[in-house]
Design a protein around this motif. Structure first.
Motif, PDB file in Angstrom:
ATOM      1  N   HIS A 112     -34.309 -18.944  14.755  1.00  0.00           N
ATOM      2  CA  HIS A 112     -34.216 -19.185  16.204  1.00  0.00           C
ATOM      3  C   HIS A 112     -34.495 -17.895  16.986  1.00  0.00           C
ATOM      4  O   HIS A 112     -35.183 -17.921  18.021  1.00  0.00           O
ATOM      5  CB  HIS A 112     -32.838 -19.737  16.559  1.00  0.00           C
ATOM      6  N   ALA A 113     -33.980 -16.776  16.485  1.00  0.00           N
ATOM      7  CA  ALA A 113     -34.232 -15.499  17.151  1.00  0.00           C
ATOM      8  C   ALA A 113     -35.707 -15.119  17.077  1.00  0.00           C
ATOM      9  O   ALA A 113     -36.269 -14.565  18.029  1.00  0.00           O
ATOM     10  CB  ALA A 113     -33.371 -14.409  16.523  1.00  0.00           C
ATOM     11  N   LEU A 114     -36.342 -15.437  15.956  1.00  0.00           N
ATOM     12  CA  LEU A 114     -37.756 -15.110  15.791  1.00  0.00           C
ATOM     13  C   LEU A 114     -38.643 -15.904  16.738  1.00  0.00           C
ATOM     14  O   LEU A 114     -39.704 -15.423  17.145  1.00  0.00           O
ATOM     15  CB  LEU A 114     -38.193 -15.376  14.345  1.00  0.00           C
ATOM     16  N   VAL A 115     -38.228 -17.107  17.088  1.00  0.00           N
ATOM     17  CA  VAL A 115     -38.994 -17.894  18.063  1.00  0.00           C
ATOM     18  C   VAL A 115     -39.173 -17.078  19.338  1.00  0.00           C
ATOM     19  O   VAL A 115     -40.278 -16.989  19.900  1.00  0.00           O
ATOM     20  CB  VAL A 115     -38.291 -19.235  18.366  1.00  0.00           C
ATOM     21  N   GLN A 116     -38.080 -16.455  19.795  1.00  0.00           N
ATOM     22  CA  GLN A 116     -38.150 -15.651  21.008  1.00  0.00           C
ATOM     23  C   GLN A 116     -38.971 -14.387  20.788  1.00  0.00           C
ATOM     24  O   GLN A 116     -39.741 -13.965  21.660  1.00  0.00           O
ATOM     25  CB  GLN A 116     -36.737 -15.289  21.485  1.00  0.00           C
ATOM     26  N   THR A 117     -38.834 -13.785  19.606  1.00  0.00           N
ATOM     27  CA  THR A 117     -39.599 -12.575  19.288  1.00  0.00           C
ATOM     28  C   THR A 117     -41.098 -12.848  19.364  1.00  0.00           C
ATOM     29  O   THR A 117     -41.863 -12.087  19.983  1.00  0.00           O
ATOM     30  CB  THR A 117     -39.241 -12.061  17.889  1.00  0.00           C
ATOM     31  N   TYR A 118     -41.527 -13.936  18.738  1.00  0.00           N
ATOM     32  CA  TYR A 118     -42.950 -14.268  18.744  1.00  0.00           C
ATOM     33  C   TYR A 118     -43.433 -14.646  20.144  1.00  0.00           C
ATOM     34  O   TYR A 118     -44.564 -14.341  20.530  1.00  0.00           O
ATOM     35  CB  TYR A 118     -43.236 -15.399  17.752  1.00  0.00           C
ATOM     36  N   ARG A 119     -42.582 -15.291  20.894  1.00  0.00           N
ATOM     37  CA  ARG A 119     -42.951 -15.652  22.260  1.00  0.00           C
ATOM     38  C   ARG A 119     -43.136 -14.391  23.109  1.00  0.00           C
ATOM     39  O   ARG A 119     -44.092 -14.279  23.881  1.00  0.00           O
ATOM     40  CB  ARG A 119     -41.870 -16.554  22.864  1.00  0.00           C
ATOM     41  N   ASP A 120     -42.227 -13.433  22.928  1.00  0.00           N
ATOM     42  CA  ASP A 120     -42.296 -12.201  23.714  1.00  0.00           C
ATOM     43  C   ASP A 120     -43.491 -11.335  23.312  1.00  0.00           C
ATOM     44  O   ASP A 120     -44.186 -10.776  24.171  1.00  0.00           O
ATOM     45  CB  ASP A 120     -41.019 -11.387  23.537  1.00  0.00           C
TER      46      ASP A 120
END
Length: 330
Positions: free
Chosen positions: A189-197
């Motif tokens: 779930h945290a990586l979803v935001q990382t990739y989005r950013d």
């Protein structure tokens, strides 16, 4: 008759090429022509189906040790099977795996090498992974990700799993405990935001992004197109055209279950054969009883017994093919 043998591997007992050759021998013995076409669904075995390895590179295995990984580069097309660099078998199976630490670095190193060697089209086949790192190891190992925008970049997925579901659905197979599955899910779930950013790509809703513990999603963040593995392989080997030129189709795999009809070889070949109006049947090691009504199936275990099915697999496949040929001929 002109017979098309479009088959997957029988895991642990026969490769797809061996299965196709056994059916071909049965055809030859009974006076029929056979086109032997090994098929895969994007997981383990896909590299062999797409021509086999012709290069070896030393990369990092899932737990940080060196491994010599085979891959293919021909006519500017690179085929990378992630299991050769980041596979569960490389660490001794789930009992010896450290699923929290396991990384896809080696797969990224192979992609980086393919770029350095001039690949213009890169196909990454996913399946059999030791990892649930969301592909972060591979992403970080590609030194100049911008180069990927200048190539055709595909990930052949063998499942349709969503990115954040990867740990819940497949973590236990890689040795994760329930508590570790919760940790890995939170990390995804945290990586979803990382990739989005970092890349402006939302991997959370991409079908297949959870393949290989989220490796597919990580590569999608770098611009890869996620495609069903069976469809990609079928296109690469010209399966649609081959089916149109034959009289009957024989497919097969080690075990036929419900998943066999959801993006896997048996169901995919069956659908293409039906569309082309060709009779189709399958040979398998064994099958779930409830699946037998969906397709004409010859089970090696049911027809010849467990010993013959597992210890004389190719001979049993020949016998099963002869049975089907006789039925088709009548």
């Amino acid at each position: 008759m002109r017979v098309l043998a479009a088959v997957d591997k029988f895991r642990g007992t026969a490769t797809a090429s061996q299965v196709a050759a056994a059916i071909g021998h049965a055809c030859w013995e009974t006076g029929h022509e056979c086109i032997e076409v090994p098929i895969a669904d994007g997981g383990e075995g896909t590299l062999d189906v797409l021509g086999g390895p012709n290069r070896t590179s030393r990369v990092t295995n899932p737990l940080g040790k060196p491994v010599d990984a085979q891959w293919r580069l021909s006519r500017d097309v690179a085929v990378i099977e992630m299991a050769r660099a980041s596979g569960l078998s490389l660490v001794g199976g789930k009992v010896k795996n450290d699923v929290i630490a396991a990384s896809t670095i080696g797969t990224g190193e192979l992609i980086d090498t393919a770029l350095n060697d001039g690949a213009k089209r890169i196909i990454v086949c996913v399946g059999g992974s030791a990892t649930v790192d969301g592909g972060l190891g591979a992403v970080r190992a590609i030194r100049s990700p911008a180069r990927l925008h200048g190539v055709e970049f595909f990930v052949a997925c063998d499942v349709r799993t969503r990115f954040t579901d990867a740990a819940r659905l497949f973590g236990a197979q890689k040795g994760a405990s329930p508590a570790q599955i919760d940790f890995l899910t939170a990390r995804l779930h945290a990586l979803v935001q990382t990739y989005r950013d970092e890349f402006g790509v939302d991997v959370s809703d991409l079908e297949g992004a959870g393949a290989a513990g989220g490796l597919a999603g990580g590569l999608a963040a770098l611009g890869a197109k996620l495609v069903p593995g069976f469809d990609l392989v079928a296109d690469e080997v010209g399966l649609h055209e081959l089916i149109n030129t034959c009289d009957v189709v024989i497919t097969g795999e080690g075990f036929v279950d419900e998943e066999s009809f959801d993006g896997k070889v048996v169901g995919g070949v069956q659908q293409l054969a039906i569309r082309a109006g060709k009779p189709v049947a399958a040979i398998c090691g064994d099958a779930q009883p409830e699946q037998r009504s969906r397709l004409e199936i010859v089970s090696l275990v049911e027809s010849f017994g467990e010993d013959a099915a597992f210890n004389q697999t190719l001979t049993s496949i020949e016998r099963a093919a002869a049975m089907l040929l006789k039925k088709f001929a009548n």
